[in-house]
Design an enzyme around this catalytic site. Structure first.
Site, PDB file in Angstrom:
ATOM      1  N   ILE A   1       0.833  -1.202   0.000  1.00 20.26           N
ATOM      2  CA  ILE A   1       0.000   0.000   0.000  1.00 20.26           C
ATOM      3  C   ILE A   1       0.867   1.251   0.000  1.00 20.26           C
ATOM      4  CG2 ILE A   1      -1.686   1.339   1.330  1.00 20.26           C
ATOM      5  CD1 ILE A   1      -2.938  -1.288   2.216  1.00 20.26           C
TER       6      ILE A   1
ATOM      7  N   CYS B   1     -10.038  -1.079   2.322  1.00 18.45           N
ATOM      8  CA  CYS B   1     -10.254  -1.134   0.872  1.00 18.45           C
ATOM      9  C   CYS B   1     -11.685  -1.580   0.575  1.00 18.45           C
ATOM     10  CB  CYS B   1      -9.244  -2.065   0.213  1.00 18.45           C
ATOM     11  SG  CYS B   1      -9.277  -3.782   0.794  1.00 18.45           S
TER      12      CYS B   1
ATOM     13  N   GLY C   1       0.514  -6.403   6.600  1.00 17.42           N
ATOM     14  CA  GLY C   1      -0.343  -5.497   7.354  1.00 17.42           C
ATOM     15  C   GLY C   1      -1.809  -5.848   7.192  1.00 17.42           C
TER      16      GLY C   1
ATOM     17  N   ALA D   1      -2.631  -9.054   9.031  1.00 18.25           N
ATOM     18  CA  ALA D   1      -2.635  -8.898  10.482  1.00 18.25           C
ATOM     19  C   ALA D   1      -3.877  -8.172  10.985  1.00 18.25           C
ATOM     20  CB  ALA D   1      -1.384  -8.134  10.929  1.00 18.25           C
ATOM     21  N   ASN D   2      -4.620  -7.565  10.068  1.00 15.59           N
ATOM     22  CA  ASN D   2      -5.740  -6.702  10.454  1.00 15.59           C
ATOM     23  C   ASN D   2      -7.100  -7.255  10.058  1.00 15.59           C
ATOM     24  OD1 ASN D   2      -4.056  -3.500   9.889  1.00 15.59           O
ATOM     25  ND2 ASN D   2      -3.990  -4.887  11.604  1.00 15.59           N
TER      26      ASN D   2
END
Length: 313
Positions: free
Chosen positions: A16, A133, A168, A171-172
């Site tokens: 990103i 997103c 990332g 992990a989210n």
């Protein structure tokens, strides 16, 4: 405006952050690159930034504060993770209290921002949250239905290529569903929201696909379809690859039992979307990168324009 731009730092040198850096360098109007920040000295994003003559550090936000360019940084984009953003924001405000922050993680410290829905509402906020997103792709559709009829329940399913999901994002996952679900309600206008994300392992990779279901009061179906078409056109202003995959579908439902909501009768609107990326970093299948970074840059440009007008007035 042309005499000055706000200098930006990007925290997070993954997919990103790297895609966003390229967008800023190619299309920035009121924003220009100042620094790229990572924690992995071998990351491709830091290497690309260095080749493009952008200041870099692999020592996180503490390293950013030590860079000579930091004194000129006006705005920071955080493309790390939800937990990291909480720490990053606290540190940055301790060393530079007036800094602007665009949060591309699901941390949601600041207000949710979907440019075409509420982008003008938080231009003075010190920290704005770009949701996810999936939220950027689907919440405009929920809002499009909401401005015609009261939406009692909205559910979205975001399917992205596994290859476009970096550490990332992975992990989210929990934060993704929680933040997106809440933003469906707060920004989209639904009484109750639910979000699901699918990391599709298909090879060759499939393009980002999103499905939106909105259960509303009975309303004029043509009015809802027109509202959706208008919203799609608005999103395409900054995400050209955003489009309806097929015609909007309508179903009349009676006495539908929705867990956590109860029994509802009304009109179900089904919207099927596809998001093709601009291929600034990863190939065109990574529409999830494109819609997130494009929304963040669009928001930052509006904030920068407002800031520059204020300081030159």
């Amino acid at each position: 405006m042309a005499e000055r731009k706000l200098k930006a730092a990007i925290i997070g040198s993954g997919n990103i952050g790297t895609d966003l850096m390229i967008k800023i360098m190619r299309h920035g109007v009121n924003i220009e690159m100042g620094a790229m920040v990572g924690i992995d000295p071998a990351s491709d994003g830091l290497a690309r930034a260095a080749r493009m003559k952008v200041a870099t550090t692999h020592e996180g936000v503490e390293g950013l504060a030590r860079l000579p360019v930091f004194k000129d940084i006006d705005i920071v984009f955080d493309a790390t993770s939800a937990s990291a953003h909480i720490q990053n924001d606290a540190f940055l405000r301790s060393v530079k209290p007036g800094i602007l922050c665009i949060d591309l993680t699901p941390a949601a410290i600041g207000p949710y921002c979907i440019p075409v829905v509420n982008g003008a509402d938080h231009l003075d906020a010190g920290n704005v949250n770009m949701v996810t997103c999936g939220g950027q792709a689907t919440i405009p559709m929920v809002a499009a239905v909401s401005r015609v009829a009261k939406v009692h329940y909205a559910e979205i399913v975001a399917s992205i290529s596994s290859k476009s999901a970096g550490p990332g994002t992975r992990a989210n996952i929990d934060e993704f569903t929680e933040t997106t679900s809440k933003a469906i309600e707060v920004v989209g206008g639904a009484g109750k929201g639910k979000a699901i994300i699918i990391l599709n392992p298909a090879d060759p990779p499939l393009m980002m696909r999103d499905t939106v279901y909105a259960l509303s009061d009975i309303a004029d179906e043509s009015a809802i379809a027109s509202s959706i078409d208008e919203m799609v056109a608005a999103v395409r202003q900054y995400v050209p690859g955003y489009r309806l995959k097929q015609q909007v579908q309508f179903d009349r439902l009676d006495n539908l039992n929705i867990p956590g909501v109860g029994r509802i009768s009304g009109l179900k609107t089904s919207v099927f979307l596809e998001v093709e990326g601009a291929a600034h970093y990863l190939p065109a299948y990574a529409g999830n990168l494109d819609i997130m970074t494009s929304a963040a840059l669009s928001t930052a440009e509006r904030m920068a324009e407002r800031f520059l007008k204020a300081v030159t007035a």
